[in-house]
Design a protein around this motif. Structure first.
Motif, PDB file in Angstrom:
ATOM      1  N   ASP A  52      -2.893   1.234   6.413  1.00  0.00           N
ATOM      2  CA  ASP A  52      -1.575   1.117   7.043  1.00  0.00           C
ATOM      3  C   ASP A  52      -1.151  -0.352   6.972  1.00  0.00           C
ATOM      4  O   ASP A  52      -1.301  -1.003   5.948  1.00  0.00           O
ATOM      5  CB  ASP A  52      -1.645   1.650   8.470  1.00  0.00           C
ATOM      6  CG  ASP A  52      -0.290   2.101   9.012  1.00  0.00           C
ATOM      7  OD1 ASP A  52       0.731   1.486   8.663  1.00  0.00           O
ATOM      8  OD2 ASP A  52      -0.260   3.057   9.804  1.00  0.00           O
ATOM      9  N   ARG A  78     -10.685  10.166   0.403  1.00  0.00           N
ATOM     10  CA  ARG A  78      -9.849  11.164   1.082  1.00  0.00           C
ATOM     11  C   ARG A  78     -10.685  11.943   2.097  1.00  0.00           C
ATOM     12  O   ARG A  78     -11.914  11.845   2.138  1.00  0.00           O
ATOM     13  CB  ARG A  78      -9.254  12.137   0.069  1.00  0.00           C
ATOM     14  CG  ARG A  78      -8.498  11.510  -1.096  1.00  0.00           C
ATOM     15  CD  ARG A  78      -7.187  10.879  -0.643  1.00  0.00           C
ATOM     16  NE  ARG A  78      -6.411  10.403  -1.783  1.00  0.00           N
ATOM     17  CZ  ARG A  78      -5.324  11.002  -2.251  1.00  0.00           C
ATOM     18  NH1 ARG A  78      -4.877  12.112  -1.692  1.00  0.00           N
ATOM     19  NH2 ARG A  78      -4.653  10.478  -3.264  1.00  0.00           N
ATOM     20  N   TYR A 122     -14.789  10.315   7.664  1.00  0.00           N
ATOM     21  CA  TYR A 122     -13.507   9.869   7.098  1.00  0.00           C
ATOM     22  C   TYR A 122     -13.185   8.477   7.626  1.00  0.00           C
ATOM     23  O   TYR A 122     -13.183   8.248   8.832  1.00  0.00           O
ATOM     24  CB  TYR A 122     -12.397  10.856   7.466  1.00  0.00           C
ATOM     25  CG  TYR A 122     -11.029  10.472   6.975  1.00  0.00           C
ATOM     26  CD1 TYR A 122     -10.793  10.238   5.623  1.00  0.00           C
ATOM     27  CD2 TYR A 122      -9.965  10.338   7.864  1.00  0.00           C
ATOM     28  CE1 TYR A 122      -9.535   9.898   5.160  1.00  0.00           C
ATOM     29  CE2 TYR A 122      -8.694  10.005   7.414  1.00  0.00           C
ATOM     30  CZ  TYR A 122      -8.485   9.781   6.061  1.00  0.00           C
ATOM     31  OH  TYR A 122      -7.229   9.441   5.600  1.00  0.00           O
ATOM     32  N   SER A 160       0.817  -1.211   0.000  1.00  0.00           N
ATOM     33  CA  SER A 160       0.000   0.000   0.000  1.00  0.00           C
ATOM     34  C   SER A 160       0.850   1.261   0.000  1.00  0.00           C
ATOM     35  O   SER A 160       2.015   1.263   0.411  1.00  0.00           O
ATOM     36  CB  SER A 160      -0.960   0.002   1.195  1.00  0.00           C
ATOM     37  OG  SER A 160      -0.256   0.085   2.412  1.00  0.00           O
ATOM     38  N   ARG A 184      -6.912   5.748   6.263  1.00  0.00           N
ATOM     39  CA  ARG A 184      -6.095   5.329   5.122  1.00  0.00           C
ATOM     40  C   ARG A 184      -5.354   4.052   5.471  1.00  0.00           C
ATOM     41  O   ARG A 184      -5.055   3.794   6.643  1.00  0.00           O
ATOM     42  CB  ARG A 184      -5.150   6.439   4.696  1.00  0.00           C
ATOM     43  CG  ARG A 184      -4.333   7.074   5.812  1.00  0.00           C
ATOM     44  CD  ARG A 184      -3.746   8.405   5.350  1.00  0.00           C
ATOM     45  NE  ARG A 184      -2.908   9.040   6.356  1.00  0.00           N
ATOM     46  CZ  ARG A 184      -3.366   9.849   7.300  1.00  0.00           C
ATOM     47  NH1 ARG A 184      -4.670  10.095   7.396  1.00  0.00           N
ATOM     48  NH2 ARG A 184      -2.541  10.401   8.162  1.00  0.00           N
ATOM     49  N   THR A 235      -8.868   1.460  -3.412  1.00  0.00           N
ATOM     50  CA  THR A 235      -8.615   2.831  -2.991  1.00  0.00           C
ATOM     51  C   THR A 235      -9.688   3.247  -1.991  1.00  0.00           C
ATOM     52  O   THR A 235     -10.810   2.736  -2.008  1.00  0.00           O
ATOM     53  CB  THR A 235      -8.629   3.810  -4.178  1.00  0.00           C
ATOM     54  OG1 THR A 235      -9.883   3.718  -4.855  1.00  0.00           O
ATOM     55  CG2 THR A 235      -7.509   3.491  -5.153  1.00  0.00           C
ATOM     56  N   THR A 276       0.193   4.599   1.731  1.00  0.00           N
ATOM     57  CA  THR A 276      -0.748   5.126   2.716  1.00  0.00           C
ATOM     58  C   THR A 276      -1.229   6.544   2.409  1.00  0.00           C
ATOM     59  O   THR A 276      -2.442   6.804   2.419  1.00  0.00           O
ATOM     60  CB  THR A 276      -0.140   5.038   4.131  1.00  0.00           C
ATOM     61  OG1 THR A 276       0.114   3.666   4.439  1.00  0.00           O
ATOM     62  CG2 THR A 276      -1.087   5.607   5.178  1.00  0.00           C
ATOM     63  N   GLU A 311      -1.566   8.022  -0.308  1.00  0.00           N
ATOM     64  CA  GLU A 311      -2.397   8.009  -1.513  1.00  0.00           C
ATOM     65  C   GLU A 311      -3.680   7.210  -1.323  1.00  0.00           C
ATOM     66  O   GLU A 311      -4.474   7.069  -2.267  1.00  0.00           O
ATOM     67  CB  GLU A 311      -1.599   7.418  -2.679  1.00  0.00           C
ATOM     68  CG  GLU A 311      -0.415   8.277  -3.113  1.00  0.00           C
ATOM     69  CD  GLU A 311      -0.861   9.616  -3.676  1.00  0.00           C
ATOM     70  OE1 GLU A 311      -1.635   9.608  -4.654  1.00  0.00           O
ATOM     71  OE2 GLU A 311      -0.461  10.658  -3.122  1.00  0.00           O
ATOM     72  N   HIS A 312      -3.910   6.664  -0.114  1.00  0.00           N
ATOM     73  CA  HIS A 312      -5.125   5.911   0.198  1.00  0.00           C
ATOM     74  C   HIS A 312      -5.317   4.719  -0.746  1.00  0.00           C
ATOM     75  O   HIS A 312      -6.440   4.376  -1.105  1.00  0.00           O
ATOM     76  CB  HIS A 312      -6.368   6.816   0.125  1.00  0.00           C
ATOM     77  CG  HIS A 312      -6.413   7.882   1.166  1.00  0.00           C
ATOM     78  ND1 HIS A 312      -5.529   8.945   1.191  1.00  0.00           N
ATOM     79  CD2 HIS A 312      -7.247   8.068   2.224  1.00  0.00           C
ATOM     80  CE1 HIS A 312      -5.810   9.736   2.219  1.00  0.00           C
ATOM     81  NE2 HIS A 312      -6.834   9.221   2.869  1.00  0.00           N
ATOM     82  N   ARG A 313      -4.213   4.077  -1.117  1.00  0.00           N
ATOM     83  CA  ARG A 313      -4.272   3.062  -2.177  1.00  0.00           C
ATOM     84  C   ARG A 313      -3.527   1.795  -1.782  1.00  0.00           C
ATOM     85  O   ARG A 313      -2.476   1.852  -1.169  1.00  0.00           O
ATOM     86  CB  ARG A 313      -3.644   3.635  -3.448  1.00  0.00           C
ATOM     87  CG  ARG A 313      -3.823   2.781  -4.681  1.00  0.00           C
ATOM     88  CD  ARG A 313      -3.122   3.372  -5.889  1.00  0.00           C
ATOM     89  NE  ARG A 313      -1.693   3.073  -5.912  1.00  0.00           N
ATOM     90  CZ  ARG A 313      -0.738   3.992  -5.995  1.00  0.00           C
ATOM     91  NH1 ARG A 313      -1.048   5.277  -6.034  1.00  0.00           N
ATOM     92  NH2 ARG A 313       0.527   3.626  -6.019  1.00  0.00           N
ATOM     93  N   MET A 326      -6.715   0.849   9.554  1.00  0.00           N
ATOM     94  CA  MET A 326      -7.040   2.102   8.876  1.00  0.00           C
ATOM     95  C   MET A 326      -6.613   3.277   9.764  1.00  0.00           C
ATOM     96  O   MET A 326      -7.301   3.646  10.719  1.00  0.00           O
ATOM     97  CB  MET A 326      -8.527   2.150   8.545  1.00  0.00           C
ATOM     98  CG  MET A 326      -8.979   1.060   7.582  1.00  0.00           C
ATOM     99  SD  MET A 326      -8.154   1.136   5.968  1.00  0.00           S
ATOM    100  CE  MET A 326      -8.911   2.621   5.284  1.00  0.00           C
TER     101      MET A 326
END
Length: 309
Positions: A216, A204, A211, A174, A214, A201, A176, A178-180, A230
């Protein structure tokens, strides 16, 4: 059984937990605290080894040792020695200086594959360019040092979420910030990764909108599901091999960082979290930021792989 807060001191930045099957102990890194920890649940014994700089990741190694990714390279830790003994740590291989500026880069999340190679990604600070990379360490008799370090992938800001599928055909990795989460085709016989693809994905931060955090650190279970902490999302997600959310486990801290499976049956999910940089109210909460947690889950995890020295 509900989520349990473990009777351990909080970590500044807890990461890289793994369950040692022979010692029946949980190991993890406190990156900002510059220490590696071990806890034996049955006896309550807690040990720690101080590091000269940030330990980004660790894994068990043959011969009763640990392999550790520090800021500038890979090291072996002799856990039979005292935590303040400088001779406990031995350098295996440094990262190439022309490809890894330790002023802004350090090793971060990592783990071993079933062939005994140790993989570790890096993180760049400040996050001005995607220069973080993925490295692979393996023993090699023909090398002058006895070990070989290969650059495997790049284009990342904060490398996390490294995990392998049960059939050894897929590697997850991942980015992190880039949330991907990406995935690669993986050949365990050669250690080669190919065909990088975006897998999942996440949304954001948007003002006024919930929210979810992202991605980890992560771990994979026997059924091929991917469990990911997350960060800033106060939860762990279980994702199917197709990327569908199967389960959401809420945790009482905002920033869980990584998970691993442990216990004799590998059905206990351990969760680390972060304290560094969190608001004062989180650091002083009844369940403090940086705490470690466990919860019984209905699926068995994959056992930890050992580094072959």
């Amino acid at each position: 059984m509900p989520l349990q807060t473990l009777p351990l001191p909080p970590s500044e930045l807890g990461e890289s937990p793994f369950w040692h099957p022979k010692e029946k102990s949980l190991y993890w890194c406190d990156i900002q605290g510059q220490a590696v920890h071990a806890w034996h649940p049955d006896s309550g014994t807690h040990r720690q080894w101080h590091m000269p700089c940030e330990p980004g990741c660790c894994a068990p190694a043959t011969g009763g040792r640990l392999v550790i990714g520090l800021r500038n390279g890979f090291y072996l830790l002799d856990t039979a020695k005292d935590g303040d003994d400088p001779t406990a740590l031995t350098c295996l291989a440094l990262l190439p200086a022309d490809q890894h500026d330790t002023a802004v880069l350090r090793l971060n999340d990592g783990r071993c594959d079933t062939a005994g190679r140790f993989w570790a990604g890096s993180v760049i600070t400040p996050r001005t360019a995607p220069h973080a990379a993925l490295w692979c360490l393996q023993a090699e008799a023909t090398s002058a040092t006895g070990y070989r370090v290969r650059h495997m992938a790049g284009d990342n800001f904060t490398a996390n979420g490294l995990a392998f599928s049960p059939d050894n055909r897929t590697m997850y990795w991942s980015n992190t910030p880039e949330h991907r989460i990406d995935r690669f085709d993986f050949d365990v016989s050669t250690g080669e990764i190919t065909n990088r693809q975006q897998w999942v994905t996440f949304g954001r931060k948007v003002d006024g909108q919930p929210y979810g955090g992202r991605p980890d650190g992560a771990a994979v279970d026997m059924e091929g599901n991917y469990w990911v902490a997350m960060y800033e999302g106060a939860c762990v997600l279980q994702l199917s091999p197709a990327g569908k959310v199967l389960q959401r486990i809420a945790v009482p801290v905002q920033c869980p960082t990584m998970v691993c499976f442990g216990g004799d049956d590998l059905r206990t999910l351990y969760i680390t979290s972060a304290r560094a940089g969190r608001p004062q109210e989180e650091r002083e909460a009844l369940v403090t930021a940086g705490a470690l947690f466990s919860i019984e889950v209905g699926v068995q995890g994959l056992p930890v792989n050992f580094f072959r020295c």
